[in-house]
Scaffold this motif. Structure first.
Motif, mmCIF file in Angstrom:
data_model
loop_
_atom_site.group_PDB
_atom_site.id
_atom_site.type_symbol
_atom_site.label_atom_id
_atom_site.label_comp_id
_atom_site.label_asym_id
_atom_site.label_seq_id
_atom_site.Cartn_x
_atom_site.Cartn_y
_atom_site.Cartn_z
ATOM 1 N N UNK A 49 0.843 -1.182 0.000
ATOM 2 C CA UNK A 49 0.000 0.000 0.000
ATOM 3 C C UNK A 49 0.889 1.247 0.000
ATOM 4 N N UNK A 50 0.615 2.197 -0.867
ATOM 5 C CA UNK A 50 1.371 3.450 -0.960
ATOM 6 C C UNK A 50 0.685 4.502 -0.113
ATOM 7 N N UNK A 96 0.018 12.581 -9.144
ATOM 8 C CA UNK A 96 0.391 11.279 -8.566
ATOM 9 C C UNK A 96 -0.775 10.691 -7.789
ATOM 10 N N UNK A 97 -1.505 11.620 -7.069
ATOM 11 C CA UNK A 97 -2.674 11.147 -6.310
ATOM 12 C C UNK A 97 -3.705 10.489 -7.244
ATOM 13 N N UNK A 98 -3.975 11.160 -8.357
ATOM 14 C CA UNK A 98 -4.959 10.600 -9.300
ATOM 15 C C UNK A 98 -4.502 9.246 -9.843
ATOM 16 N N UNK A 99 -3.214 9.166 -10.177
ATOM 17 C CA UNK A 99 -2.690 7.904 -10.704
ATOM 18 C C UNK A 99 -2.774 6.794 -9.642
ATOM 19 N N UNK A 100 -2.425 7.213 -8.375
ATOM 20 C CA UNK A 100 -2.491 6.232 -7.288
ATOM 21 C C UNK A 100 -3.925 5.746 -7.063
ATOM 22 N N UNK A 148 -6.215 5.530 -9.387
ATOM 23 C CA UNK A 148 -6.492 4.595 -10.476
ATOM 24 C C UNK A 148 -5.853 3.236 -10.188
ATOM 25 N N UNK A 149 -4.573 3.295 -9.719
ATOM 26 C CA UNK A 149 -3.891 2.031 -9.391
ATOM 27 C C UNK A 149 -4.599 1.305 -8.264
ATOM 28 N N UNK A 150 -5.054 2.118 -7.270
ATOM 29 C CA UNK A 150 -5.777 1.488 -6.158
ATOM 30 C C UNK A 150 -7.056 0.797 -6.640
ATOM 31 N N UNK A 151 -7.805 1.480 -7.522
ATOM 32 C CA UNK A 151 -9.054 0.885 -8.036
ATOM 33 C C UNK A 151 -8.756 -0.394 -8.814
ATOM 34 N N UNK A 152 -7.677 -0.343 -9.623
ATOM 35 C CA UNK A 152 -7.313 -1.541 -10.391
ATOM 36 C C UNK A 152 -6.923 -2.678 -9.468
ATOM 37 N N UNK A 153 -6.140 -2.321 -8.396
ATOM 38 C CA UNK A 153 -5.735 -3.358 -7.445
ATOM 39 C C UNK A 153 -6.930 -3.924 -6.690
#
Length: 339
Positions: A10-11, A77-81, A83-88
């Motif tokens: 988790x980031x 970076x927050x937006x990308x994170x 998106x990554x969180x939703x994908x994860x």
């Protein structure tokens, strides 16, 4: 980085950096504003102090721009994170679903395996008893098969015997047919002088039919035989005397005109019977004929040869038929044996 219970990294969320930067920007703005107010309210500020303030203000503006850029990068970076969180999270749900399906499949397979194990155990337990039962059943089937084979042998022997008797029967029937053909030829020769005068001879269905129209035998409404007709009957009697085994049926027939005479005759049926009896009486004069083989019958108008709508048809219907049948006792006995 923090590891959760599923083993995933988790980031840290970027919101904290954004808040800190916003605070810094507010402080910079306040300090800049304070410095500006001090500079404006102090008319006797030295050039050096003013220059220092101006440099500090420039540095603050530069730091403000740097923080704003950093803030934009952090937001990106927050937006990308996110998106990554939703994908994860989506992948996590998929993994959870697959894990649950795998657990269900495992449970089902395990249940089936247990059932198969129970079935195998039961089969293994009962195999000896089943084997014994099958062997007993096989012995029973073999005994039944042997009985059927013996029955087939007997049936084949019976069929062979029946085939032999059938051949004998066919030979006997052929001999009877040949005898009846010879009888017809003999009758044709004996009655040659009467053919064309209303007398015909025919062989069919294993029998010989001598048909004599009434014009050769009787006057209208009479059962007394004419002299010419008596000659024909006598000739038939001679042939029958030479063939005592022949059964003879004499049938009388009329047309459909009502009987109008008087005396002991009441109708056409009565008249046809009387005429047949007259033929029998003449045949009985031949002592070589076995009277037990003679039968007289009257058919009246109920068995016509032709239509009664014409005079020619009525003439054909008024007739005497002498039906000669070979003795079939021997054939009947052979048929019983075959069946």
């Amino acid at each position: 980085m923090i590891i959760d219970k599923f083993g995933l990294y988790q980031v840290p969320k970027p919101e904290k950096f954004l808040v800190d930067n916003k605070i810094k920007i507010k402080m910079i703005k306040r300090i800049s504003l304070g410095l500006l107010i001090v500079a404006l309210s102090t008319s006797c500020v030295s050039k050096k102090i003013y220059s220092d303030l101006e440099n500090k203000y420039a540095d603050l503006k530069k730091e403000n721009r740097s923080i704003s850029d950093e803030n934009a990068d952090l937001l990106k970076a927050k937006n990308q994170l996110e998106l990554d969180r939703d994908a994860l999270n989506k992948e996590l749900e998929k993994v959870k679903s697959e894990r649950e399906q795998s657990l269900a499949d495992y449970a089902s397979a395990n249940k089936k395996m247990n059932l198969l194990q129970d079935s195998y155990t039961a089969l293994e337990k009962n195999s000896n008893e089943a084997l014994k039962a099958n062997m007993a059943k096989n012995r029973e089937l073999l005994e039944q098969l042997g009985a059927k084979e013996r029955a087939l042998v007997l049936e084949q022997e019976r069929l062979d015997a029946s085939g032999k008797r059938l051949g004998e029967l066919e030979a006997l029937i052929a001999a009877k047919e040949a005898g009846m053909r010879k009888l017809k030829e003999t009758l044709s020769n004996a009655l040659n002088g009467f053919e064309g005068k209303g007398l015909t001879i025919e062989q069919k269905n294993g029998k010989v039919y001598v048909s004599v129209e009434n014009k050769l035998l009787f006057s209208s409404g009479s059962w007394a035989i004419s002299s010419e007709g008596k000659k024909a009957v006598v000739e038939v009697g001679k042939v029958l005397g030479d063939n005592p085994e022949i059964t003879v049926l004499i049938e009388g027939h009329t047309d459909n005109d009502p009987y109008l005479g008087s005396g002991p005759i009441s109708d056409n049926w009565d008249l046809s019977t009387k005429r047949a009896t007259s033929i029998v009486e003449i045949l009985c004069e031949n002592k070589s004929i076995n009277r037990k083989n003679l039968t007289a019958a009257g058919r009246g108008e109920f068995s016509p040869l032709a239509t009664n709508a014409t005079a020619e048809g009525k003439a054909k219907n008024r007739r005497i038929e002498i039906i000669l049948t070979p003795r079939l006792d021997e054939i009947a006995e052979m048929l019983k044996e075959i069946n």
